[in-house]
Design an enzyme around this catalytic site. Sequence first.
Site, PDB file in Angstrom:
ATOM      1  N   HIS A  67       7.818  -2.378   0.644  1.00 21.55           N
ATOM      2  CA  HIS A  67       7.082  -1.140   0.405  1.00 21.55           C
ATOM      3  C   HIS A  67       5.690  -1.414  -0.126  1.00 21.55           C
ATOM      4  O   HIS A  67       5.425  -2.501  -0.638  1.00 21.55           O
ATOM      5  CB  HIS A  67       7.848  -0.270  -0.607  1.00 21.55           C
ATOM      6  CG  HIS A  67       8.100  -0.976  -1.906  1.00 21.55           C
ATOM      7  ND1 HIS A  67       9.278  -1.654  -2.151  1.00 21.55           N
ATOM      8  CD2 HIS A  67       7.325  -1.161  -2.995  1.00 21.55           C
ATOM      9  CE1 HIS A  67       9.219  -2.198  -3.349  1.00 21.55           C
ATOM     10  NE2 HIS A  67       8.040  -1.924  -3.891  1.00 21.55           N
ATOM     11  N   GLY A  68       4.858  -0.417  -0.055  1.00 23.54           N
ATOM     12  CA  GLY A  68       3.545  -0.531  -0.673  1.00 23.54           C
ATOM     13  C   GLY A  68       2.615   0.576  -0.257  1.00 23.54           C
ATOM     14  O   GLY A  68       2.831   1.251   0.757  1.00 23.54           O
TER      15      GLY A  68
END
Lengths: 152, 116
Positions: free
Chosen positions: A70-71
């Site tokens: 994720h990010g």
Amino acid sequence: MEKSELLNYFQEPLFISSLSATTRDAALDELVRCFVNAKIVRNRNIVFEMLRRREALGSTGIGHGIAIPHGRSTAVPDVMIAFGKSEKGIDWESIDNKPVHLVFLVLAPPQEQNIRYLPILGGLVEVLSDNKQREKLRKIKSFSDLTSILQS
Amino acid sequence: MADRIKTQIEFLVALQDLDLMRKEISEVRELGFEVTGEGESAIGTARDELIAKIKKPYLANYERLRTRYKRAIVPVKGDTCLGCFCRLPTSLISHGRSDMEVLTCENCGRILYWLD
């Protein structure tokens, strides 16, 4: 976040029933390409680098064959989740050292009006902590199978 | 870590992404994701490496904009700066999507990144 709400962030073009990648980087690349092919992301290199740096912070392999890379990135227009399944399993340096079979890639822009990114991550972690849900997800073959599980 | 990104605007966007990541470390850790001390220092090193690749005037502008606005780099969508919602001039639009130049909004001064 409710399981059914998560459904809003999945799209069929961001679904891979059988990942061809055999390594973590290759799997990230394969999933990021979905965003590019769907014309959601323009520059895949920026997003890929962000995800690699996130993995350097600590593996996103949360155990039980699950990874949730994720990010946030300036190159991403909206919160979205890509899904990929690997029958063979991918070494993700997970906390339990087990190979990863289900990958949920969550991307978000730097700012969002409704602050959905962290609740989505939390919602995914909660759903995937249930062994029955994981078993069902391991068997899916199509995007509609995925949506059925999230709607049930 | 061999970088795939090569241009100044890509380095700047990667720097902002890294700064965003560092800001949310505690929230991500609270959700149960593994964040090691070693990882945190690796991120610090990655930031230093990125900074070394960015030309001084660009970096100084990024740092200055960060103190003034929430984000130094803002997306462009529909040829509009999403920082101040001003429509960008055609001369700028024709260069933006190449990711080869560092362009700023003539109205608010923020660094621009074309989403579409």
